[in-house]
Design a protein around this motif. Sequence first.
Motif, PDB file in Angstrom:
ATOM      1  N   PRO A 172       0.581  -1.240   0.007  1.00  0.00           N
ATOM      2  CA  PRO A 172       0.056   0.036   0.023  1.00  0.00           C
ATOM      3  C   PRO A 172       0.800   1.245   0.079  1.00  0.00           C
ATOM      4  O   PRO A 172       0.468   2.141  -0.631  1.00  0.00           O
ATOM      5  N   LYS A 173       2.037   1.242   0.644  1.00  0.00           N
ATOM      6  CA  LYS A 173       2.876   2.299   0.667  1.00  0.00           C
ATOM      7  C   LYS A 173       3.303   2.753  -0.758  1.00  0.00           C
ATOM      8  O   LYS A 173       3.683   4.047  -0.971  1.00  0.00           O
ATOM      9  N   LEU A 174       3.764   1.753  -1.185  1.00  0.00           N
ATOM     10  CA  LEU A 174       4.376   1.880  -2.905  1.00  0.00           C
ATOM     11  C   LEU A 174       3.269   2.541  -3.816  1.00  0.00           C
ATOM     12  O   LEU A 174       3.380   3.618  -4.378  1.00  0.00           O
ATOM     13  N   VAL A 175       1.950   2.162  -3.577  1.00  0.00           N
ATOM     14  CA  VAL A 175       0.746   2.892  -4.206  1.00  0.00           C
ATOM     15  C   VAL A 175       0.634   4.228  -3.791  1.00  0.00           C
ATOM     16  O   VAL A 175       0.526   5.015  -4.744  1.00  0.00           O
ATOM     17  N   GLU A 176       0.420   4.472  -2.498  1.00  0.00           N
ATOM     18  CA  GLU A 176       0.251   5.581  -2.020  1.00  0.00           C
ATOM     19  C   GLU A 176       1.276   6.785  -2.397  1.00  0.00           C
ATOM     20  O   GLU A 176       0.826   7.750  -2.566  1.00  0.00           O
ATOM     21  N   ASP A 177       2.535   6.233  -2.251  1.00  0.00           N
ATOM     22  CA  ASP A 177       3.680   7.106  -2.298  1.00  0.00           C
ATOM     23  C   ASP A 177       3.995   7.666  -3.724  1.00  0.00           C
ATOM     24  O   ASP A 177       4.229   8.675  -4.220  1.00  0.00           O
ATOM     25  N   GLU A 178       4.068   6.619  -4.652  1.00  0.00           N
ATOM     26  CA  GLU A 178       4.723   6.617  -6.129  1.00  0.00           C
ATOM     27  C   GLU A 178       3.607   6.770  -7.098  1.00  0.00           C
ATOM     28  O   GLU A 178       3.655   7.471  -7.949  1.00  0.00           O
ATOM     29  N   ILE A 179       2.248   5.971  -6.887  1.00  0.00           N
ATOM     30  CA  ILE A 179       1.366   5.513  -7.978  1.00  0.00           C
ATOM     31  C   ILE A 179       0.102   6.567  -7.575  1.00  0.00           C
ATOM     32  O   ILE A 179      -0.284   7.245  -8.751  1.00  0.00           O
ATOM     33  N   GLN A 180      -0.311   6.892  -6.675  1.00  0.00           N
ATOM     34  CA  GLN A 180      -1.421   7.502  -6.465  1.00  0.00           C
ATOM     35  C   GLN A 180      -1.567   8.852  -7.035  1.00  0.00           C
ATOM     36  O   GLN A 180      -2.267   9.547  -7.597  1.00  0.00           O
ATOM     37  N   PRO A 181      -0.190   9.851  -6.801  1.00  0.00           N
ATOM     38  CA  PRO A 181      -0.022  10.947  -7.416  1.00  0.00           C
ATOM     39  C   PRO A 181      -0.472  11.004  -8.818  1.00  0.00           C
ATOM     40  O   PRO A 181      -0.824  11.780  -9.442  1.00  0.00           O
ATOM     41  N   VAL A 182       0.284   9.976  -9.452  1.00  0.00           N
ATOM     42  CA  VAL A 182      -0.077   9.714 -11.032  1.00  0.00           C
ATOM     43  C   VAL A 182      -1.318   9.546 -11.288  1.00  0.00           C
ATOM     44  O   VAL A 182      -2.154  10.279 -12.333  1.00  0.00           O
ATOM     45  N   TYR A 183      -2.289   8.689 -10.602  1.00  0.00           N
ATOM     46  CA  TYR A 183      -3.578   8.519 -10.850  1.00  0.00           C
ATOM     47  C   TYR A 183      -4.254   9.958 -10.505  1.00  0.00           C
ATOM     48  O   TYR A 183      -5.081  10.291 -11.554  1.00  0.00           O
ATOM     49  N   PRO A 211      -4.808  -3.544  -4.700  1.00  0.00           N
ATOM     50  CA  PRO A 211      -3.989  -3.356  -6.002  1.00  0.00           C
ATOM     51  C   PRO A 211      -3.391  -4.866  -6.333  1.00  0.00           C
ATOM     52  O   PRO A 211      -2.581  -5.303  -5.157  1.00  0.00           O
ATOM     53  N   THR A 212      -3.055  -5.294  -7.414  1.00  0.00           N
ATOM     54  CA  THR A 212      -2.403  -6.621  -7.721  1.00  0.00           C
ATOM     55  C   THR A 212      -1.480  -6.103  -8.889  1.00  0.00           C
ATOM     56  O   THR A 212      -1.777  -5.246  -9.819  1.00  0.00           O
ATOM     57  N   ARG A 246      -8.290  -0.230  -8.466  1.00  0.00           N
ATOM     58  CA  ARG A 246      -9.488   0.124  -8.767  1.00  0.00           C
ATOM     59  C   ARG A 246      -9.702   1.556  -7.900  1.00  0.00           C
ATOM     60  O   ARG A 246      -9.595   1.687  -6.766  1.00  0.00           O
ATOM     61  N   VAL A 247     -10.023   2.442  -8.912  1.00  0.00           N
ATOM     62  CA  VAL A 247     -10.156   3.866  -8.477  1.00  0.00           C
ATOM     63  C   VAL A 247     -11.853   4.290  -8.527  1.00  0.00           C
ATOM     64  O   VAL A 247     -12.404   3.742  -9.348  1.00  0.00           O
ATOM     65  N   GLN A 248     -11.987   5.377  -7.678  1.00  0.00           N
ATOM     66  CA  GLN A 248     -13.256   5.912  -7.858  1.00  0.00           C
ATOM     67  C   GLN A 248     -13.252   7.427  -8.264  1.00  0.00           C
ATOM     68  O   GLN A 248     -12.338   8.282  -7.811  1.00  0.00           O
ATOM     69  N   GLU A 278     -11.259   0.123 -13.429  1.00  0.00           N
ATOM     70  CA  GLU A 278      -9.702  -0.376 -13.262  1.00  0.00           C
ATOM     71  C   GLU A 278      -8.821   0.502 -13.867  1.00  0.00           C
ATOM     72  O   GLU A 278      -9.272   1.015 -14.908  1.00  0.00           O
ATOM     73  N   ILE A 279      -7.594   0.474 -13.367  1.00  0.00           N
ATOM     74  CA  ILE A 279      -6.769   1.319 -13.912  1.00  0.00           C
ATOM     75  C   ILE A 279      -5.300   0.737 -13.765  1.00  0.00           C
ATOM     76  O   ILE A 279      -5.248   0.002 -12.800  1.00  0.00           O
ATOM     77  N   TYR A 280      -4.464   0.730 -15.095  1.00  0.00           N
ATOM     78  CA  TYR A 280      -3.288  -0.054 -15.088  1.00  0.00           C
ATOM     79  C   TYR A 280      -2.084   0.998 -14.952  1.00  0.00           C
ATOM     80  O   TYR A 280      -2.294   2.039 -15.775  1.00  0.00           O
ATOM     81  N   ALA A 281      -0.982   0.926 -14.319  1.00  0.00           N
ATOM     82  CA  ALA A 281       0.041   1.661 -14.084  1.00  0.00           C
ATOM     83  C   ALA A 281       1.357   1.159 -14.623  1.00  0.00           C
ATOM     84  O   ALA A 281       1.380  -0.321 -14.064  1.00  0.00           O
ATOM     85  N   LEU A 282       2.109   1.352 -15.336  1.00  0.00           N
ATOM     86  CA  LEU A 282       3.437   0.466 -15.621  1.00  0.00           C
ATOM     87  C   LEU A 282       4.880   1.526 -15.415  1.00  0.00           C
ATOM     88  O   LEU A 282       4.443   2.666 -15.692  1.00  0.00           O
ATOM     89  N   LYS A 283       5.804   0.945 -14.889  1.00  0.00           N
ATOM     90  CA  LYS A 283       7.074   1.800 -14.712  1.00  0.00           C
ATOM     91  C   LYS A 283       7.762   1.803 -15.913  1.00  0.00           C
ATOM     92  O   LYS A 283       8.413   0.976 -16.366  1.00  0.00           O
TER      93      LYS A 283
END
Length: 374
Positions: A165-176, A224-225, A234-236, A244-249
């Motif tokens: 969850p920390k990875l998603v919150e810190d790195e990916i959520q800002p991109v969302y 997140p998987t 899955r975002v609202q 559903e939303i996909y993020a790739l590095k």
Amino acid sequence: MAELSQSSRRWNGFVCPDCRHVFRVAKDHDGRGIVCPSCRRMLRLPGDGDEIPDLIIPGLMEEAHHEPEADEAADQDGRKMKRRRVHKPEDIFDETFAKKEEVSSNFVRGLLGAIAVLGAVVVVVLLWPSDKSQIKDGKAPVLTRAAQPEKDELAIQAEREVVRPKLVEDEIQPVYEAFMNAESPEEMARWVRHPELTLPRIKKFHGDDFAPVGFSSINWGDEPTRIGTAIKARVQDADYTQREIYALKEDGWKIDWESWAGWSELSWEEIKQQRPVEPVLFRVVVSDVSYYNFSFSDESEWSSYRIESQDGEQTLFAYVPRASELDSLMKSHEGIEKRPMILKIRYPEDAVSDNQVEVVEIVTTGWLAPVDAS
């Protein structure tokens, strides 16, 4: 005490009248009751004043009660002879049980040896190569570990890294947030994969009606998987719609816009108008249906499916040859009613209806396309 100790070591032999089991009992039990160790019948042992019944082995008892004579005796001719040894019941039973134990021990050793030989034969048969060409110079090849294919470094990291969850919150959520709050196609394209290819698609897809969807939250109930090298969440949005939303590095975290928007090579209106006979890549949601008509009226030849747009407002009927590999892949598995897929579809040349198409290929399950299919 000496006489009692001596007496307790003397034994009488008996045969159970029911099961014929042979057993022995210490002499100080005479006149008492005892249970047969085999059939569990209650027996009474005769005492000194009782007449000896058939339960006791008469010959052994007579020898047991015979008084020992001198070691040497003279016959009528005056010659000396050795007295025959008197076998006591306890000696006979000791020898009998010793022989049984020896036979049992030999049997067990023989059985274990046979099992070991059989096991060795089975191992040899399993390991012996079935392909005779592999045997060289009369020797079978040595078994080696299969070589592992080389993997992309990102794929290796993807396999090892747990989606925290920390990875998603810190790195990916800002991109969302930046992607969903973008106010123009150009701003949105900053946060997507291959923007040079995706920006024209965004403009065509939205036309003049582009508007930010607005980020609301991540649905942490649907954790997140990782799907290959992508992270699916899955975002609202601002309208409380979940997607559903996909993020790739790729040079930072990037959003796969095509899967987000459900992009296809033609829009639903275009494919119905043009009725292309050449295969077209289409993102759809597949479900089971039974509908046979016009070019696909033969139920014994075709299997039918409903394919829909992401919002369920657009529908086509799709057909694959019955009992084919495509049919097996299209079918519902594990009770999933609606399955997102990327298909290649086309119209028959003599198409009568604009809502019936043939599936010629399943590109992938899910909406994240392989790189060469994007």
